[in-house]
Design an enzyme around this catalytic site. Sequence first.
Site, PDB file in Angstrom:
ATOM      1  N   GLY A  31       0.874  -1.339  -0.104  1.00 52.29           N
ATOM      2  CA  GLY A  31       0.142   0.121  -0.035  1.00 52.29           C
ATOM      3  C   GLY A  31       0.812   1.183  -0.006  1.00 52.29           C
ATOM      4  N   GLY A  36       5.987   4.535  -8.511  1.00 52.18           N
ATOM      5  CA  GLY A  36       6.852   3.250  -8.564  1.00 52.18           C
ATOM      6  C   GLY A  36       5.636   2.166  -8.802  1.00 52.18           C
ATOM      7  CG  HIS A  37       3.435   0.982  -5.532  1.00 50.44           C
ATOM      8  ND1 HIS A  37       3.564   2.091  -4.420  1.00 50.44           N
ATOM      9  CD2 HIS A  37       3.790  -0.240  -4.840  1.00 50.44           C
ATOM     10  CE1 HIS A  37       4.012   1.286  -3.365  1.00 50.44           C
ATOM     11  NE2 HIS A  37       4.387   0.259  -3.665  1.00 50.44           N
ATOM     12  CG  LEU A 184       9.053   7.632  -7.093  1.00 52.52           C
ATOM     13  CD1 LEU A 184       7.817   7.707  -7.910  1.00 52.52           C
ATOM     14  CD2 LEU A 184       9.306   8.938  -6.286  1.00 52.52           C
ATOM     15  CB  SER A 186       5.546   3.525   0.867  1.00 55.11           C
ATOM     16  OG  SER A 186       5.198   2.625  -0.155  1.00 55.11           O
TER      17      SER A 186
END
Length: 281
Positions: A31, A36-37, A184, A186
């Site tokens: 999450g 990036g995700h 990037l 999180s």
Amino acid sequence: MEIIETVYALDRFLRPFRDEGKSIGLVPTMGSLHEGHVALVKQCVGANDVSVVSVFVNPTQFNDKEDFRLYPCNSEADCKLLESLGVTVAFVPSVEEMYPEPDTRVFDFGMLDKVMEGRFRPGHFNGVAQIVSKLFYAVKPSRAYFGEKDFQQLAIVRDMVRQLAIPVEIVGVPIVREESGLALSSRNLRLSDEQRQKAAEIYRSLRFSADFVGKKSIQETIDFVTNRINQIESLRVEYFDIVDGNTLQSVSDWNESAYIVGCIAVFCGDVRLIDNISYKN
Ligand code: PAF
């Protein structure tokens, strides 16, 4: 987009697609999705009939309880983003769902997890293998997508799939960077603006050192990158290793392998950042 919380419901949803021979892509995430995700998800959506993105902060891969507690979490915003990207299913299980009882499996990755992240985060890759194997059993994907930022994780996942003979294609997706070069992550959410600017020095130093291949020794390259980053106040290199890209073992000469990668972990304040650069491929 379906939001599914249990393995049972996920299997019921995916079964007809499997029976029709449709391809299923999986992007495992924890999450706090960023660009990036998004790159992983876009590739997955583009290449598969059905795309599943799991959003699950996996407790067994955190060797540091505080890191787990502070890990950013925003599944509502994540699901909105996934829907806008054309994802078929967001799989958002609870810890009880994925671990109805403690997972006591211990994987043996030989020397792959004894170095770098494995050395500084004992048990981390065992936890990654536990959750990723469970996700593979639940989704039975044709392809699964992982970021190359977590270079060692990608090698571990490939090895796990080989050991367990899981029929899935593992796809590595190149690192996405901020304009400054910062990879990037999180965890970047926990950096102040000033720290973010300083953290850009990590990739700047790696890139500068790409010129050293065959000109300066491996040790000189390691010393250069480490010293340059450590000179910046609030940055502290935890490790910088130059390794064979397949075995992840340190090399001592540029001619030792045709595939050489530099992998680094740096603390910026109390936020731990990783990055890597391919020197030879
Ligand atoms: O890379 C990550 O975000 C995690 O390690 C993964 C692969 C989703 C497993 O929890």
